[in-house]
Design a protein around this motif. Structure first.
Motif, PDB file in Angstrom:
ATOM      1  N   SER A   6       0.899  -1.077  -0.142  1.00  0.00           N
ATOM      2  CA  SER A   6       0.007  -0.003  -0.111  1.00  0.00           C
ATOM      3  C   SER A   6       0.996   1.324   0.063  1.00  0.00           C
ATOM      4  O   SER A   6       1.675   1.545   0.787  1.00  0.00           O
ATOM      5  CB  SER A   6      -0.992   0.041   1.246  1.00  0.00           C
ATOM      6  OG  SER A   6      -1.714   1.163   1.189  1.00  0.00           O
ATOM      7  N   GLU A   7       0.707   2.010  -1.006  1.00  0.00           N
ATOM      8  CA  GLU A   7       1.402   3.391  -1.113  1.00  0.00           C
ATOM      9  C   GLU A   7       0.853   4.381  -0.106  1.00  0.00           C
ATOM     10  O   GLU A   7       1.543   5.472  -0.053  1.00  0.00           O
ATOM     11  CB  GLU A   7       1.492   3.894  -2.344  1.00  0.00           C
ATOM     12  CG  GLU A   7       0.180   4.335  -3.027  1.00  0.00           C
ATOM     13  CD  GLU A   7       0.172   5.313  -4.211  1.00  0.00           C
ATOM     14  OE1 GLU A   7       1.269   5.261  -4.776  1.00  0.00           O
ATOM     15  OE2 GLU A   7      -0.903   5.876  -4.570  1.00  0.00           O
ATOM     16  N   LYS A   8      -0.200   4.191   0.502  1.00  0.00           N
ATOM     17  CA  LYS A   8      -0.783   4.848   1.556  1.00  0.00           C
ATOM     18  C   LYS A   8      -1.005   4.483   2.920  1.00  0.00           C
ATOM     19  O   LYS A   8      -1.104   3.092   2.873  1.00  0.00           O
ATOM     20  CB  LYS A   8      -2.094   5.355   1.056  1.00  0.00           C
ATOM     21  CG  LYS A   8      -2.922   6.540   1.577  1.00  0.00           C
ATOM     22  CD  LYS A   8      -2.793   7.676   1.010  1.00  0.00           C
ATOM     23  CE  LYS A   8      -3.681   8.697   1.610  1.00  0.00           C
ATOM     24  NZ  LYS A   8      -3.081  10.152   0.889  1.00  0.00           N
ATOM     25  N   GLN A   9      -0.559   5.161   3.853  1.00  0.00           N
ATOM     26  CA  GLN A   9      -0.786   4.563   5.375  1.00  0.00           C
ATOM     27  C   GLN A   9      -2.388   4.382   5.483  1.00  0.00           C
ATOM     28  O   GLN A   9      -3.365   5.185   4.664  1.00  0.00           O
ATOM     29  CB  GLN A   9      -0.596   5.661   6.297  1.00  0.00           C
ATOM     30  CG  GLN A   9       1.024   5.933   6.578  1.00  0.00           C
ATOM     31  CD  GLN A   9       1.214   6.853   7.518  1.00  0.00           C
ATOM     32  OE1 GLN A   9       0.710   8.115   7.465  1.00  0.00           O
ATOM     33  NE2 GLN A   9       2.121   6.534   8.294  1.00  0.00           N
ATOM     34  N   LEU A  10      -2.757   3.327   6.167  1.00  0.00           N
ATOM     35  CA  LEU A  10      -4.205   2.697   6.348  1.00  0.00           C
ATOM     36  C   LEU A  10      -4.632   2.792   7.768  1.00  0.00           C
ATOM     37  O   LEU A  10      -3.752   2.635   8.625  1.00  0.00           O
ATOM     38  CB  LEU A  10      -4.423   1.475   5.881  1.00  0.00           C
ATOM     39  CG  LEU A  10      -3.863   1.276   4.184  1.00  0.00           C
ATOM     40  CD1 LEU A  10      -3.768  -0.157   3.903  1.00  0.00           C
ATOM     41  CD2 LEU A  10      -5.081   1.905   3.135  1.00  0.00           C
ATOM     42  N   PRO A  11      -5.817   3.213   7.829  1.00  0.00           N
ATOM     43  CA  PRO A  11      -6.436   3.274   9.415  1.00  0.00           C
ATOM     44  C   PRO A  11      -6.285   1.460   9.918  1.00  0.00           C
ATOM     45  O   PRO A  11      -6.326   0.788   9.043  1.00  0.00           O
ATOM     46  CB  PRO A  11      -7.914   3.529   8.997  1.00  0.00           C
ATOM     47  CG  PRO A  11      -8.012   4.204   7.767  1.00  0.00           C
ATOM     48  CD  PRO A  11      -6.936   3.637   6.949  1.00  0.00           C
ATOM     49  N   GLN A  12      -5.965   1.505  11.193  1.00  0.00           N
ATOM     50  CA  GLN A  12      -5.798   0.387  11.874  1.00  0.00           C
ATOM     51  C   GLN A  12      -6.694  -0.762  11.451  1.00  0.00           C
ATOM     52  O   GLN A  12      -6.340  -2.003  11.166  1.00  0.00           O
ATOM     53  CB  GLN A  12      -5.560   0.467  13.249  1.00  0.00           C
ATOM     54  CG  GLN A  12      -4.919  -0.781  13.879  1.00  0.00           C
ATOM     55  CD  GLN A  12      -3.594  -1.233  13.296  1.00  0.00           C
ATOM     56  OE1 GLN A  12      -2.596  -0.597  12.945  1.00  0.00           O
ATOM     57  NE2 GLN A  12      -3.705  -2.693  13.013  1.00  0.00           N
ATOM     58  N   LEU A  18      -6.608  -6.436   6.202  1.00  0.00           N
ATOM     59  CA  LEU A  18      -6.145  -7.025   5.010  1.00  0.00           C
ATOM     60  C   LEU A  18      -4.941  -7.928   5.566  1.00  0.00           C
ATOM     61  O   LEU A  18      -4.769  -9.111   4.966  1.00  0.00           O
ATOM     62  CB  LEU A  18      -5.265  -5.732   4.529  1.00  0.00           C
ATOM     63  CG  LEU A  18      -5.816  -4.965   3.616  1.00  0.00           C
ATOM     64  CD1 LEU A  18      -5.292  -3.581   3.186  1.00  0.00           C
ATOM     65  CD2 LEU A  18      -6.003  -5.621   2.067  1.00  0.00           C
ATOM     66  N   GLU A  19      -4.361  -7.957   6.747  1.00  0.00           N
ATOM     67  CA  GLU A  19      -3.426  -8.743   7.340  1.00  0.00           C
ATOM     68  C   GLU A  19      -4.175 -10.095   7.588  1.00  0.00           C
ATOM     69  O   GLU A  19      -3.127 -11.076   7.560  1.00  0.00           O
ATOM     70  CB  GLU A  19      -2.717  -8.241   8.471  1.00  0.00           C
ATOM     71  CG  GLU A  19      -1.565  -7.024   8.335  1.00  0.00           C
ATOM     72  CD  GLU A  19      -1.349  -6.134   9.420  1.00  0.00           C
ATOM     73  OE1 GLU A  19      -2.126  -6.158  10.364  1.00  0.00           O
ATOM     74  OE2 GLU A  19      -0.185  -5.319   9.108  1.00  0.00           O
ATOM     75  N   GLU A  20      -5.389 -10.332   7.577  1.00  0.00           N
ATOM     76  CA  GLU A  20      -6.147 -11.507   7.663  1.00  0.00           C
ATOM     77  C   GLU A  20      -5.955 -12.303   6.485  1.00  0.00           C
ATOM     78  O   GLU A  20      -5.972 -13.540   6.423  1.00  0.00           O
ATOM     79  CB  GLU A  20      -7.351 -11.256   8.137  1.00  0.00           C
ATOM     80  CG  GLU A  20      -7.597 -11.025   9.697  1.00  0.00           C
ATOM     81  CD  GLU A  20      -9.099 -10.419   9.845  1.00  0.00           C
ATOM     82  OE1 GLU A  20      -9.626  -9.605  10.809  1.00  0.00           O
ATOM     83  OE2 GLU A  20     -10.327 -10.969   9.191  1.00  0.00           O
ATOM     84  N   HIS A  21      -5.717 -11.600   5.412  1.00  0.00           N
ATOM     85  CA  HIS A  21      -5.946 -12.230   4.183  1.00  0.00           C
ATOM     86  C   HIS A  21      -4.620 -12.136   3.231  1.00  0.00           C
ATOM     87  O   HIS A  21      -4.619 -12.930   2.427  1.00  0.00           O
ATOM     88  CB  HIS A  21      -6.988 -11.341   3.439  1.00  0.00           C
ATOM     89  CG  HIS A  21      -8.379 -11.453   3.959  1.00  0.00           C
ATOM     90  ND1 HIS A  21      -8.864 -10.609   4.951  1.00  0.00           N
ATOM     91  CD2 HIS A  21      -9.337 -12.564   3.763  1.00  0.00           C
ATOM     92  CE1 HIS A  21      -9.958 -11.014   5.260  1.00  0.00           C
ATOM     93  NE2 HIS A  21     -10.376 -12.100   4.556  1.00  0.00           N
ATOM     94  N   VAL A  22      -3.875 -11.360   3.329  1.00  0.00           N
ATOM     95  CA  VAL A  22      -2.492 -11.021   2.730  1.00  0.00           C
ATOM     96  C   VAL A  22      -1.436 -11.011   3.594  1.00  0.00           C
ATOM     97  O   VAL A  22      -1.405 -10.240   4.615  1.00  0.00           O
ATOM     98  CB  VAL A  22      -2.775  -9.910   1.666  1.00  0.00           C
ATOM     99  CG1 VAL A  22      -4.068 -10.254   0.544  1.00  0.00           C
ATOM    100  CG2 VAL A  22      -2.941  -8.507   2.378  1.00  0.00           C
ATOM    101  N   ALA A 295     -14.354   4.659   4.984  1.00  0.00           N
ATOM    102  CA  ALA A 295     -15.206   3.657   4.032  1.00  0.00           C
ATOM    103  C   ALA A 295     -14.552   3.198   2.738  1.00  0.00           C
ATOM    104  O   ALA A 295     -14.740   2.260   2.304  1.00  0.00           O
ATOM    105  CB  ALA A 295     -16.590   4.345   3.865  1.00  0.00           C
ATOM    106  N   MET A 296     -14.023   4.415   2.118  1.00  0.00           N
ATOM    107  CA  MET A 296     -13.382   4.031   0.948  1.00  0.00           C
ATOM    108  C   MET A 296     -12.107   3.326   0.932  1.00  0.00           C
ATOM    109  O   MET A 296     -11.918   2.000  -0.049  1.00  0.00           O
ATOM    110  CB  MET A 296     -12.767   5.339   0.089  1.00  0.00           C
ATOM    111  CG  MET A 296     -13.916   6.311  -0.024  1.00  0.00           C
ATOM    112  SD  MET A 296     -13.554   8.191  -0.448  1.00  0.00           S
ATOM    113  CE  MET A 296     -12.648   7.722  -2.098  1.00  0.00           C
ATOM    114  N   ALA A 297     -11.514   3.302   1.852  1.00  0.00           N
ATOM    115  CA  ALA A 297     -10.232   2.546   2.246  1.00  0.00           C
ATOM    116  C   ALA A 297     -10.824   0.888   2.527  1.00  0.00           C
ATOM    117  O   ALA A 297      -9.964   0.179   1.913  1.00  0.00           O
ATOM    118  CB  ALA A 297      -9.393   3.106   3.440  1.00  0.00           C
TER     119      ALA A 297
END
Ligand code: 8YV
Length: 317
Positions: A6-12, A18-22, A295-297
């Motif tokens: 991800s080129e963008k920081q993401l909300p926790q 994501l970390e559950e799947h990738v 919501a978009m992220a």
């Protein structure tokens, strides 16, 4: 697990999902990631989350494992979709979740430009409202005026509802194709581009950026508008010939403008639009509320997982 960058920081909450799947790696700075670093990071990843980097031949050639790119945006003009098809890379985007937030911002731009809110706020804060000052500082009404929307997509429809239901406006639209079901549902009228431009009091441009819509509004179109018209752009800056808009404003061919997007972003400090009292300027904040960007992220994350795993649905471009 498949590798995702991800080129963008993401909300926790989204990072955890994501970390559950990738196998996730995230650009860990709040600044924009330099292109050369991105090209290094994606050499062995299957998935990429972006907010605006050009997904083109240059990048695709250097990402041989890439299977899907998910943008945290509804606009995807930064995707070279032909090149992505050639490299068999799925592209996804985030429609629907931002429609209301962007439509709210468009109404804010209309009201701000019509009632001179930024100009008069600044004047008041400079202490220039003096005793005995009976300058009425007129603006123009929004209610019951003619609203012309160019681009009747999801966001265009949401703006039409606000104009009709919120401000009793007479709403018309121009679109590449007619939408009779929307006309019936919202009681709005289809007009040709020429008629909409010449008859509307407020003109809102809400089209996606594509080769067909680049400079969709230029010198000819600004001359067709009423001198009392107020022009709003919250789509992409390149859908407007900005130099023509500057000249139209300088010549008084239109009354005012409300802009959330510019041909060059961030807008150059020397841009004449920044010195015009009758132009409201914002830094591309159409979807910028915490709720909506989260919501978009989240939608972008779910799109990517679905595209990579083949399980579930995703909004492909
Ligand atoms: C932001 C937008 O540019 O969704 C879009 O197309 O223009 C805006 O929402 C986007 O969220 C990236 O920050």
């Amino acid at each position: 697990k498949q590798k995702v960058f991800s080129e963008k920081q993401l909300p926790q909450n989204i990072q955890s999902y994501l970390e559950e799947h990738v196998d996730l790696k995230v650009w860990d700075k709040s600044t924009q990631m330099p292109r050369e670093l991105l090209l290094k990071e994606i050499k062995d990843v299957q998935g990429l989350i972006t907010t605006g980097s050009a997904i083109n031949e240059e990048l695709l050639q250097q990402a041989p494992e890439l299977k899907a790119v998910s943008t945290i945006s509804v606009g995807y003009n930064h995707f070279d979709t032909e090149a992505m098809r050639k490299y068999k890379v799925i592209g996804t985007h985030t429609p629907y979740v931002l429609d209301d937030t962007v439509a709210d911002l468009v109404m804010a731009l209309m009201l701000s430009a019509a009632r001179r809110i930024p100009e008069l706020d600044a004047m008041t804060k400079r202490g220039e409202w003096k005793k005995g000052d009976d300058n009425p500082r007129f603006g123009v009404d929004v209610h019951h005026k003619k609203l012309g929307i160019i681009g009747m997509g999801r966001i265009g429809e949401t703006i039409a509802k606000r104009g009709k239901n919120g401000f009793d406006m007479e709403v018309s639209y121009f679109n590449r194709s007619r939408k009779p079901e929307v006309e019936e549902k919202l009681h709005i009228e289809y007009k040709s581009k020429d008629d909409l431009l010449s008859e509307s009091d407020f003109i809102v441009l809400m089209v996606p950026l594509s080769p067909e819509t680049k400079h969709f509004i230029g010198e000819k179109e600004f001359k067709q508008m009423k001198n009392s018209a107020i022009f709003i752009n919250a789509s992409r800056g390149q859908t407007v010939d900005e130099q023509a808009m500057i000249e139209a404003l300088q010549k008084g061919e239109i009354l005012a403008a409300g802009l959330d997007v510019f041909e060059q972003e961030p807008v150059e400090p020397t841009n004449p639009l920044l010195t015009m009292k009758n132009v409201v300027t914002l830094p591309h904040i159409g979807s910028a509320t915490a709720e909506t960007r989260n919501a978009m992220a989240m939608l972008a994350a779910k799109n990517l997982v679905a595209a990579l795993t083949g399980k579930g649905t995703y909004y492909s471009v």
